[in-house]
Design an enzyme around this catalytic site. Structure first.
Site, PDB file in Angstrom:
ATOM      1  N   HIS A 230      -8.804-124.023 -18.748  1.00  0.00           N
ATOM      2  CA  HIS A 230      -7.390-123.761 -18.952  1.00  0.00           C
ATOM      3  C   HIS A 230      -6.704-124.883 -19.721  1.00  0.00           C
ATOM      4  CE1 HIS A 230      -7.681-120.231 -16.445  1.00  0.00           C
ATOM      5  NE2 HIS A 230      -8.358-120.962 -15.573  1.00  0.00           N
ATOM      6  N   GLU A 231      -7.127-126.136 -19.483  1.00  0.00           N
ATOM      7  CA  GLU A 231      -6.496-127.274 -20.138  1.00  0.00           C
ATOM      8  C   GLU A 231      -6.629-127.230 -21.652  1.00  0.00           C
ATOM      9  OE1 GLU A 231      -8.733-127.716 -17.591  1.00  0.00           O
ATOM     10  OE2 GLU A 231      -7.342-128.235 -15.992  1.00  0.00           O
TER      11      GLU A 231
ATOM     12  N   GLU B 206     -17.323-127.272  -7.290  1.00  0.00           N
ATOM     13  CA  GLU B 206     -16.531-128.310  -6.625  1.00  0.00           C
ATOM     14  C   GLU B 206     -17.012-129.708  -7.019  1.00  0.00           C
ATOM     15  OE1 GLU B 206     -13.347-129.635  -4.386  1.00  0.00           O
ATOM     16  OE2 GLU B 206     -13.788-127.633  -5.161  1.00  0.00           O
TER      17      GLU B 206
ATOM     18  N   HIS C 144     -14.567-128.000 -11.554  1.00  0.00           N
ATOM     19  CA  HIS C 144     -14.360-126.978 -12.581  1.00  0.00           C
ATOM     20  C   HIS C 144     -14.722-125.633 -11.958  1.00  0.00           C
ATOM     21  CE1 HIS C 144     -13.640-125.568 -16.579  1.00  0.00           C
ATOM     22  NE2 HIS C 144     -14.823-124.977 -16.635  1.00  0.00           N
ATOM     23  N   HIS C 145     -13.754-124.775 -11.796  1.00  0.00           N
ATOM     24  CA  HIS C 145     -13.927-123.588 -10.961  1.00  0.00           C
ATOM     25  C   HIS C 145     -13.883-122.300 -11.769  1.00  0.00           C
ATOM     26  CE1 HIS C 145     -12.330-126.942  -8.600  1.00  0.00           C
ATOM     27  NE2 HIS C 145     -13.250-126.559  -7.740  1.00  0.00           N
TER      28      HIS C 145
ATOM     29  N   ASP D 204     -17.640-125.627 -19.432  1.00  0.00           N
ATOM     30  CA  ASP D 204     -17.991-124.242 -19.132  1.00  0.00           C
ATOM     31  C   ASP D 204     -19.469-123.977 -19.411  1.00  0.00           C
ATOM     32  OD1 ASP D 204     -15.275-123.321 -18.492  1.00  0.00           O
ATOM     33  OD2 ASP D 204     -14.905-123.773 -20.596  1.00  0.00           O
TER      34      ASP D 204
END
Length: 89
Positions: free
Chosen positions: A69-70, A47, A51-52, A78
């Protein structure tokens, strides 16, 4: 990140692997409370950087997959999150 950059990053993340185009790691704990406590720590980290992870939990096991994802793959975000997760383990 390029394939070479990902492989280089993985050399510094020995417990992580590349599975399905994502950074992947499985964690085992003594019990559900240990697993859930770990997930809480990871949730706070995630949070903070917005970035989850993709994750699942069954009893004492937590499975994590990281990708961005982007960009449609693995990014430096990551790798940074994986390092932070290892630090709280």
């Amino acid at each position: 990140m390029t394939d070479q950059e990902i492989q280089s990053a993985l050399s510094g993340l020995p417990s992580w692997s590349l599975v399905g185009g994502k950074l992947h790691r499985e964690f085992k704990f003594q019990d559900f409370v240990g697993a859930f406590g770990f997930m809480t720590k990871v949730a706070i980290l995630a949070e903070k950087i917005n970035h989850h992870p993709e994750w699942s939990n069954v009893y004492n096991s937590v499975v994590l997959d990281l990708s961005t994802h982007e960009v449609g793959g693995i990014s430096a975000l990551d790798v940074d999150l994986a390092r932070s997760i290892d630090a709280v383990r």
